[in-house]
Design a protein around this motif. Structure first.
Motif, PDB file in Angstrom:
ATOM      1  N   LEU A  75       9.210   9.468   1.549  1.00 48.15           N
ATOM      2  CA  LEU A  75       8.075  10.679   1.196  1.00 48.15           C
ATOM      3  C   LEU A  75       8.352  11.710   2.411  1.00 48.15           C
ATOM      4  O   LEU A  75       7.647  12.540   2.961  1.00 48.15           O
ATOM      5  N   GLY A  76      10.137  12.278   1.992  1.00 46.81           N
ATOM      6  CA  GLY A  76      10.176  13.560   2.708  1.00 46.81           C
ATOM      7  C   GLY A  76      10.735  13.134   3.951  1.00 46.81           C
ATOM      8  O   GLY A  76      10.604  14.598   4.072  1.00 46.81           O
ATOM      9  N   THR A 105      -0.569  10.761   3.992  1.00 41.68           N
ATOM     10  CA  THR A 105       0.564  10.473   5.007  1.00 41.68           C
ATOM     11  C   THR A 105       1.302  11.003   5.157  1.00 41.68           C
ATOM     12  O   THR A 105       2.145  11.511   6.380  1.00 41.68           O
ATOM     13  N   LYS A 106       2.058  11.209   3.621  1.00 35.84           N
ATOM     14  CA  LYS A 106       3.137  12.040   3.634  1.00 35.84           C
ATOM     15  C   LYS A 106       2.585  13.777   4.355  1.00 35.84           C
ATOM     16  O   LYS A 106       3.588  13.967   4.716  1.00 35.84           O
ATOM     17  N   GLU A 135       4.499  15.973   7.246  1.00 39.41           N
ATOM     18  CA  GLU A 135       5.250  17.291   6.903  1.00 39.41           C
ATOM     19  C   GLU A 135       5.945  18.557   8.422  1.00 39.41           C
ATOM     20  O   GLU A 135       7.109  18.443   7.848  1.00 39.41           O
ATOM     21  N   GLN A 136       4.832  17.963   8.798  1.00 38.93           N
ATOM     22  CA  GLN A 136       5.443  19.122   9.787  1.00 38.93           C
ATOM     23  C   GLN A 136       5.743  18.253  10.930  1.00 38.93           C
ATOM     24  O   GLN A 136       6.069  18.750  12.194  1.00 38.93           O
ATOM     25  N   HIS A 185       6.404   7.726  14.073  1.00 39.64           N
ATOM     26  CA  HIS A 185       6.328   8.306  15.026  1.00 39.64           C
ATOM     27  C   HIS A 185       6.789   9.836  15.964  1.00 39.64           C
ATOM     28  O   HIS A 185       8.177  10.043  15.593  1.00 39.64           O
ATOM     29  N   TYR A 186       6.675  10.323  15.611  1.00 40.11           N
ATOM     30  CA  TYR A 186       6.390  12.074  16.133  1.00 40.11           C
ATOM     31  C   TYR A 186       6.131  13.149  16.919  1.00 40.11           C
ATOM     32  O   TYR A 186       4.084  12.495  17.075  1.00 40.11           O
ATOM     33  N   ILE A 187       6.236  13.838  17.594  1.00 41.85           N
ATOM     34  CA  ILE A 187       5.274  14.869  18.230  1.00 41.85           C
ATOM     35  C   ILE A 187       5.541  15.902  18.260  1.00 41.85           C
ATOM     36  O   ILE A 187       6.571  16.584  17.999  1.00 41.85           O
ATOM     37  N   ASP A 188       4.354  16.747  17.939  1.00 38.53           N
ATOM     38  CA  ASP A 188       3.799  17.678  16.962  1.00 38.53           C
ATOM     39  C   ASP A 188       4.258  19.385  17.866  1.00 38.53           C
ATOM     40  O   ASP A 188       5.213  18.591  19.182  1.00 38.53           O
ATOM     41  N   LYS A 189       4.801  20.620  17.545  1.00 42.37           N
ATOM     42  CA  LYS A 189       4.771  21.801  18.752  1.00 42.37           C
ATOM     43  C   LYS A 189       3.851  22.109  19.700  1.00 42.37           C
ATOM     44  O   LYS A 189       4.173  21.956  20.678  1.00 42.37           O
TER      45      LYS A 189
END
Length: 672
Positions: A153-154, A84-85, A89-90, A115-119
């Protein structure tokens, strides 16, 4: 105790042929999935390590011991934590939801979902942490724990928003983070809960009905006593069997007293008895699965959704009193029919009889359901179930004299019979609540961003409540709800402005913004872009623009070079760059107007990430902001979903499951 253990050993060793044939083969058991059934495996392994050989199976299956299961559980947990970490990271911009839950042993758990949305505008949503929380639920301690876990988790420096309920400790924790730019989003589902509960006064204590309530409680208790007397005519053999069961249960408790955790006492089970029956009813409603489909008894004890619900003693006006009476009578009917076996049997037989003449789609599959303070839509489900059973309930009242009820039970039924006007009022209440129920289901979606949908829903509900109807009573009810709606939705200006800003990047949310609101937001976006997004965007675009810049430099004349040198020395070139960037962002805003409007007309209510996948190239600056703002959930449904799983894992039958193993199991359920 010796007898009990000997029975368990004989059960595992002396299997007859039929039992052996019924056992699964080793090939059908996936040992990698065993940690998800930790409690069951631990319970079985605590009594035997016998190898059971099934017909046709040469290798056999050896039941794992409790320690082996826990070891595998820890390995899997560690592996997926690292995974997961690595996955997150991205992420450039992170949004989280968080909430607390307490199990039957009063052990507290904290869940953090990321929650995040990638490029490429693919949405990612995972449980980041599901951990025990042994400290008091004070704001500084909550903030410290969340910050510590995200740092491990950075991800702490990437955190943009936190979606949680409106409890005071959750709101205040934002002042204790070491970063000050973390945005708070009040869970919209919690707001809807407060609007309905406090506008219709679902849980207030009324001054006028204090004596009546006491009388009804006494009558209800006496009804239970009468029902118990009727059913107490059992034979001596039945009494002996009952006594044997009691002794058997006592021996069970003594036998497992040295396990990880003792089972809950009977007093604790009885304390939750009514709520557990509510949960059983909810589970039977297969066609109404949503984010609140969870353990009602746990909700009633631990859920922060109770925060802000008015339970004080107040005086109600005429309309409020009528609404409260209808809801109280509905609750009394549901409770009475559940607790009286004669009535519950009558209703079930009637339901089966009615279904014989109905098509498969129209058959009554639901049962009468109760409501709880922590979920307003449980009240809606209770009222709709009453509406479905209206004819059956009326038949029950008409037949009360021939059902074999006692005098007190008949008097109780007579006191809670709904009149025709009250049935009509019940239907009006349902008509008002139905849009809110649909809105809750829309916001419970976890497959696409909901912040733009939330803005659209707010405006849609506002329009629904302001629409005049031909029925004066319905208009009065709408007014009651709209007063609270306006207070909770628009009273907190900062929260509503956040919804408008974030919803701007969803064509669905963009469609309900006024021209003035769009202009104000766009001015704010230009400022925000300069402060928070410009440097990172220029860095990402520098590689692609280097070649073109070098070509332009070779074509510069001497005078151009002189101007360039002067501007560079006087730091004027930076101002020129900002003007260019501002012009670019304003150009993209104008282009977004046209593209978003066309997209909404052609593909209404479609996932906004589809729009940005198509137009990210055309809107490179806005697309970066969209990835930041669209990742913020409008509700804490992801946290509530995790608690639904944990309530199932930690149910009464698995009360010996340790808090640590429960936390790891819920975390892994999200990953496997």
């Amino acid at each position: 105790m010796r007898t009990r253990r000997r029975t368990l050993d004989s059960r595992s060793l002396l299997l007859d042929n039929e039992s052996r044939d019924a056992l699964p083969s080793a090939s059908s058991v996936d040992s990698s999935l065993l940690p998800l059934s930790t409690a069951a495996a631990a319970a079985a392994a605590a009594t035997t390590t016998t190898t059971v050989v099934t017909p046709g199976d040469r290798t056999g299956y050896k039941a794992p011991t409790r320690n082996n299961v826990v070891k595998k559980l820890k390995r899997l947990h560690q592996h997926h934590t690292i995974q997961t970490k690595f996955e997150f990271e991205q992420a450039n911009y992170l949004s989280i939801t968080c909430d607390f839950w307490t199990n039957r042993q009063q052990k507290s758990f904290l869940v953090i979902t990321g929650h995040y949305i990638d490029k490429d505008f693919n949405e990612h949503s995972k449980i980041l942490k599901f951990i025990t929380f042994e400290e008091r639920h004070f704001s500084p301690l909550i903030a410290q724990e969340i910050e510590k876990r995200l740092i491990s988790l950075g991800l702490y420096d990437k955190l943009v928003t936190i979606t949680c309920d409106g409890a005071a400790n959750m709101r205040d924790m934002f002042t204790y983070f070491t970063r000050r730019k973390i945005k708070y989003i009040h869970c919209l589902a919690h707001k809807l809960h407060l609007i309905i509960c406090n506008s219709l006064n679902l849980w207030v204590t009324t001054k006028k009905r204090r004596n009546t309530t006491t009388t009804e409680t006494d009558a209800e208790n006496s009804t239970e006593e009468e029902d118990a007397e009727d059913e107490s005519q059992i034979t001596l053999n039945q009494m002996i069997r009952t006594m044997s069961v009691d002794i058997h249960n006592i021996s069970n408790e003594n036998n497992y007293s040295d396990s990880e955790h003792d089972d809950e006492s009977k007093e604790d089970d009885n304390a939750h008895g009514e709520s557990q029956s509510d949960h059983e009813v909810t589970d039977s409603i297969s066609d109404e699965e949503d984010w609140v489909n969870e353990e009602d008894d746990d909700d009633e004890i631990t859920d922060n959704f109770i925060e802000g619900v008015n339970t004080e003693e107040i005086a109600l006006n005429d309309i409020q009193q009528k609404v409260r009476e209808v809801i109280d009578i509905a609750r009394a009917i549901v409770t009475t029919t559940k607790r009286t076996s004669i009535l519950s049997t009558f209703i079930e037989k009637k339901r089966i009889h009615v279904n014989l003449s109905l098509s498969k789609r129209k058959k009554i599959k639901r049962t009468l359901s109760s409501d709880v303070k922590t979920r307003w839509n449980s009240t809606f489900k209770m009222l709709t179930s009453m509406q479905i059973y209206r004819d059956i309930i009326n038949d029950m009242f008409k037949s009360k004299g021939s059902l074999g009820l006692t005098l007190k039970q008949r008097l109780k039924l007579t006191s809670i019979e709904l009149s025709t006007d009250q049935w009509d009022l019940l239907e009006l209440i349902i008509s008002i609540l139905e849009p809110f129920y649909s809105a809750t289901k829309v916001l419970s979606n976890r497959s696409y961003p909901t912040i733009g949908s939330a803005l659209y829903i707010i405006r849609g509900l506002e329009e629904h409540l302001q629409k005049e109807e031909n029925n004066p009573l319905l208009n009065s009810l709408k007014t009651l709800v709209f007063i609270k709606f306006r207070h909770y939705m628009f009273g907190d200006t900062d929260q509503f402005n956040t919804f408008k800003l974030y919803g701007y990047f969803d064509p669905t949310g963009f469609s309900v913004l006024t021209k003035t609101e769009k202009g104000s937001i766009e001015k704010e976006l230009v400022v925000i872009y300069k402060k928070e997004f410009e440097s990172s965007s220029l860095t990402s675009l520098s590689s692609s623009s280097t070649s073109s810049d070098s070509r332009q430099t070779t074509k510069l004349s001497n005078i151009d070079k002189a101007w360039q040198g002067f501007l560079k020395i006087t730091n004027k070139d930076l101002q020129t760059e900002v003007v260019t960037t501002t012009t670019s962002i304003q150009h993209e805003i104008k282009l977004y107007h046209n593209l978003a409007t066309k997209f909404f007309i052609d593909c209404q209510f479609m996932n906004p990430t589809i729009f940005w996948k198509e137009h990210a190239i055309d809107l490179p600056l806005l697309s970066r902001m969209a990835r930041c703002y669209l990742s913020a959930p409008a509700t804490s449904v992801q946290s509530e979903s995790a608690f639904s799983i944990s309530a199932h894992y930690g149910r009464k039958e698995r009360s010996r499951l340790t808090p640590e193993n429960l936390a790891m199991s819920v975390f892994l359920k999200d990953k496997l």
